[in-house]
Design a protein around this motif. Structure first.
Motif, short mmCIF file in Angstrom:
data_model
loop_
_atom_site.label_atom_id
_atom_site.label_comp_id
_atom_site.label_asym_id
_atom_site.label_seq_id
_atom_site.Cartn_x
_atom_site.Cartn_y
_atom_site.Cartn_z
N ILE A 95 -0.52 -20.46 -54.85
CA ILE A 95 0.71 -20.50 -54.74
C ILE A 95 1.14 -21.59 -53.52
O ILE A 95 0.30 -21.54 -52.56
CB ILE A 95 1.48 -19.38 -54.24
CG1 ILE A 95 0.80 -18.13 -54.92
CG2 ILE A 95 2.96 -19.24 -53.97
CD1 ILE A 95 1.50 -17.61 -56.34
N GLY A 96 2.12 -22.66 -53.91
CA GLY A 96 2.48 -23.24 -53.06
C GLY A 96 3.89 -22.97 -52.67
O GLY A 96 4.68 -22.71 -53.71
N PHE A 97 4.49 -23.26 -51.24
CA PHE A 97 5.70 -22.83 -51.21
C PHE A 97 6.57 -24.03 -50.65
O PHE A 97 5.93 -24.84 -49.80
CB PHE A 97 5.84 -21.74 -49.99
CG PHE A 97 5.26 -20.59 -50.25
CD1 PHE A 97 6.29 -19.52 -51.03
CD2 PHE A 97 4.11 -20.12 -50.14
CE1 PHE A 97 5.82 -18.29 -51.28
CE2 PHE A 97 3.57 -18.95 -50.59
CZ PHE A 97 4.32 -18.00 -51.26
N VAL A 98 7.83 -24.23 -50.88
CA VAL A 98 8.59 -25.24 -50.29
C VAL A 98 10.12 -24.32 -50.00
O VAL A 98 10.62 -23.82 -50.84
CB VAL A 98 9.15 -26.27 -51.15
CG1 VAL A 98 10.09 -27.51 -50.53
CG2 VAL A 98 7.92 -27.34 -51.44
N PHE A 99 10.30 -24.47 -48.41
CA PHE A 99 11.42 -23.76 -48.20
C PHE A 99 12.82 -24.58 -47.87
O PHE A 99 12.54 -25.71 -47.60
CB PHE A 99 11.29 -23.04 -47.02
CG PHE A 99 9.97 -22.09 -47.24
CD1 PHE A 99 10.09 -20.85 -47.47
CD2 PHE A 99 8.59 -22.49 -47.06
CE1 PHE A 99 9.20 -19.64 -47.61
CE2 PHE A 99 7.57 -21.56 -46.85
CZ PHE A 99 7.80 -20.31 -47.36
N GLN A 100 13.72 -24.08 -47.83
CA GLN A 100 15.15 -24.53 -47.45
C GLN A 100 14.86 -25.24 -46.00
O GLN A 100 15.27 -26.42 -45.70
CB GLN A 100 16.32 -23.84 -47.51
CG GLN A 100 17.61 -24.32 -47.20
CD GLN A 100 18.67 -23.19 -47.22
OE1 GLN A 100 18.55 -22.19 -47.85
NE2 GLN A 100 19.77 -23.59 -46.87
N SER A 101 14.49 -24.46 -45.09
CA SER A 101 14.36 -24.99 -43.73
C SER A 101 13.02 -25.46 -43.40
O SER A 101 12.62 -25.79 -42.36
CB SER A 101 14.55 -23.55 -42.66
OG SER A 101 13.35 -22.85 -43.26
N PHE A 102 12.29 -26.19 -44.40
CA PHE A 102 11.13 -26.98 -44.20
C PHE A 102 9.88 -26.02 -43.81
O PHE A 102 8.75 -26.21 -44.46
CB PHE A 102 11.02 -28.37 -43.36
CG PHE A 102 12.66 -29.06 -43.47
CD1 PHE A 102 13.15 -29.17 -44.76
CD2 PHE A 102 13.30 -29.23 -42.49
CE1 PHE A 102 14.32 -29.91 -45.04
CE2 PHE A 102 14.53 -29.92 -42.63
CZ PHE A 102 14.77 -30.16 -43.87
N ILE A 107 1.16 -22.87 -59.21
CA ILE A 107 2.79 -22.77 -59.12
C ILE A 107 3.20 -23.11 -57.85
O ILE A 107 2.90 -22.56 -56.85
CB ILE A 107 3.57 -21.63 -59.74
CG1 ILE A 107 4.81 -21.93 -60.07
CG2 ILE A 107 3.24 -20.54 -58.86
CD1 ILE A 107 5.54 -20.97 -60.79
N LEU A 108 4.23 -24.00 -57.83
CA LEU A 108 4.85 -24.36 -56.67
C LEU A 108 6.35 -23.50 -56.59
O LEU A 108 7.06 -23.93 -57.65
CB LEU A 108 5.20 -26.07 -56.68
CG LEU A 108 5.92 -26.48 -55.27
CD1 LEU A 108 5.11 -26.11 -54.02
CD2 LEU A 108 6.23 -28.10 -55.52
N LEU A 109 6.56 -22.86 -55.78
CA LEU A 109 7.80 -22.07 -55.46
C LEU A 109 8.86 -22.69 -54.70
O LEU A 109 8.40 -23.12 -53.38
CB LEU A 109 7.47 -20.61 -54.98
CG LEU A 109 6.64 -19.69 -55.80
CD1 LEU A 109 6.49 -18.55 -55.25
CD2 LEU A 109 7.10 -19.65 -57.21
N VAL A 110 9.79 -22.99 -54.91
CA VAL A 110 10.71 -23.89 -54.20
C VAL A 110 11.97 -23.20 -54.02
O VAL A 110 12.79 -22.78 -54.93
CB VAL A 110 11.11 -25.33 -54.96
CG1 VAL A 110 11.85 -26.28 -54.10
CG2 VAL A 110 9.73 -25.83 -55.35
N ASP A 111 12.58 -23.04 -52.73
CA ASP A 111 13.71 -22.03 -52.32
C ASP A 111 14.56 -23.20 -51.92
O ASP A 111 14.65 -23.50 -50.54
CB ASP A 111 13.13 -21.10 -51.44
CG ASP A 111 14.31 -20.00 -51.34
OD1 ASP A 111 15.40 -20.08 -51.85
OD2 ASP A 111 14.22 -19.29 -50.42
N GLU A 112 15.76 -23.35 -52.55
CA GLU A 112 17.02 -24.03 -51.96
C GLU A 112 16.48 -25.38 -51.24
O GLU A 112 16.62 -25.59 -50.15
CB GLU A 112 17.88 -23.08 -51.09
CG GLU A 112 18.27 -22.03 -51.76
CD GLU A 112 19.48 -22.41 -52.69
OE1 GLU A 112 20.11 -23.59 -52.63
OE2 GLU A 112 20.30 -21.52 -53.11
#
Ligand code: ADP
Ligand code: ADP
Length: 232
Positions: A87-94, A166-171
């Motif tokens: 899993i890869g993560f990208v968040f709203q607040s970096f 999968i890259l999960l991207v939140d806002e």
């Protein structure tokens, strides 16, 4: 070729006096190379769905398969191992670490991984990832020396460096001005065109349009037309 599959997934939060049904019998298949957006009103279950997909939380019932393995009831340690690999993560607040350089921030998923890699291998992967987001020239900088848009590009490099399923991207554009937001969205589209599988939560209907598969959540369930589009 469906790295991500949810089967009849429900999530119930059981607090002192009330049960909240955050997700109800959700079925979802994400194919390799898909770009899926998930939108819907506040409280419809977007964060809960992303937490489950990211192995940060477990469903109350139902099954979750990543690359064919049922991960819905793994131990904490087993979840962490799969999360770090797949899993890869990208968040709203970096969520970059201020004390680490851009290079070391991007290297983090490789250092947490149970796959052992030499420093040369790590450097090659980090540099390639930074090149992909066009931030190679800032690799020795610290996050607070970068603009918001640049920080998000570094966060995206960190999200893809270990080549997750999968890259999960939140806002991803929530903390960006509209120009930087457009650029980040373009970058996600470019990554997807090169084969990355992306699942993005966004409130912004304009950005949801960018995705190939657009899901709308309503009260913890996928609303009909989107589900038909998605579950082939
Ligand atoms: P969204 O991200 O779409 O705003 P959430 O997934 O955060 O929706 O929330 C879905 C529902 O579950 C909401 O009713 C919310 O209040 C509830 N909820 C979310 N997290 C928790 C929690 N940790 N404990 C109790 N209820 C929660
Ligand atoms: P957003 O919609 O901006 O992603 P949320 O308001 O859905 O943010 O949730 C932020 C965090 O708070 C999430 O981790 C969620 O699990 C938690 N949360 C949301 N609603 C509740 C609640 N009713 N009780 C406890 N925690 C909650």
């Amino acid at each position: 070729n469906h790295p991500i599959r949810l089967v009849q997934v429900s999530k119930v939060y059981d607090t002192k006096f009330v049960e909240t049904h955050a997700l109800t019998n959700l079925n979802l298949e994400i194919a390799k190379g898909d770009f899926v957006s998930i939108s819907g009103p506040s409280g419809c279950g977007k964060s809960t769905l992303l937490s489950i997909l990211g192995l940060l939380d477990q469903p109350t019932s139902g099954q979750y398969f990543i690359d064919g393995t049922d991960v819905s009831s793994l131990s904490f340690d087993q979840s962490a191992t799969i999360r770090n690999e797949k899993i890869g993560f990208v968040f709203q607040s970096f969520n970059l670490i201020d004390e680490l350089t851009v290079f070391d921030n991007v290297a983090l998923p490789l250092r947490y991984s149970s796959k052992s890699r030499t420093e040369q291998e790590i450097a090659a992967l980090v540099n390639a990832s930074l090149e992909t987001v066009d931030m190679q020239h800032r690799k020795d900088h610290f996050p607070n020396q970068l603009s918001g848009g640049q920080q998000q590009r570094v966060a995206i490099a960190r999200g893809i460096v270990h080549q997750p399923s999968i890259l999960l991207v939140d806002e991803p554009t929530g903390n960006l001005d509209s120009k930087s937001g457009e650029a980040v969205m373009q970058l996600l589209q470019d990554l997807n065109a090169k084969g990355a599988t992306i699942c993005m939560v966004t409130h912004d209907p304009h950005f949801a349009e960018v995705a190939k598969v657009r899901l709308k959540l309503q009260d913890g369930a996928i609303s009909k037309p989107a589900e038909m589009e998605c579950v082939a």
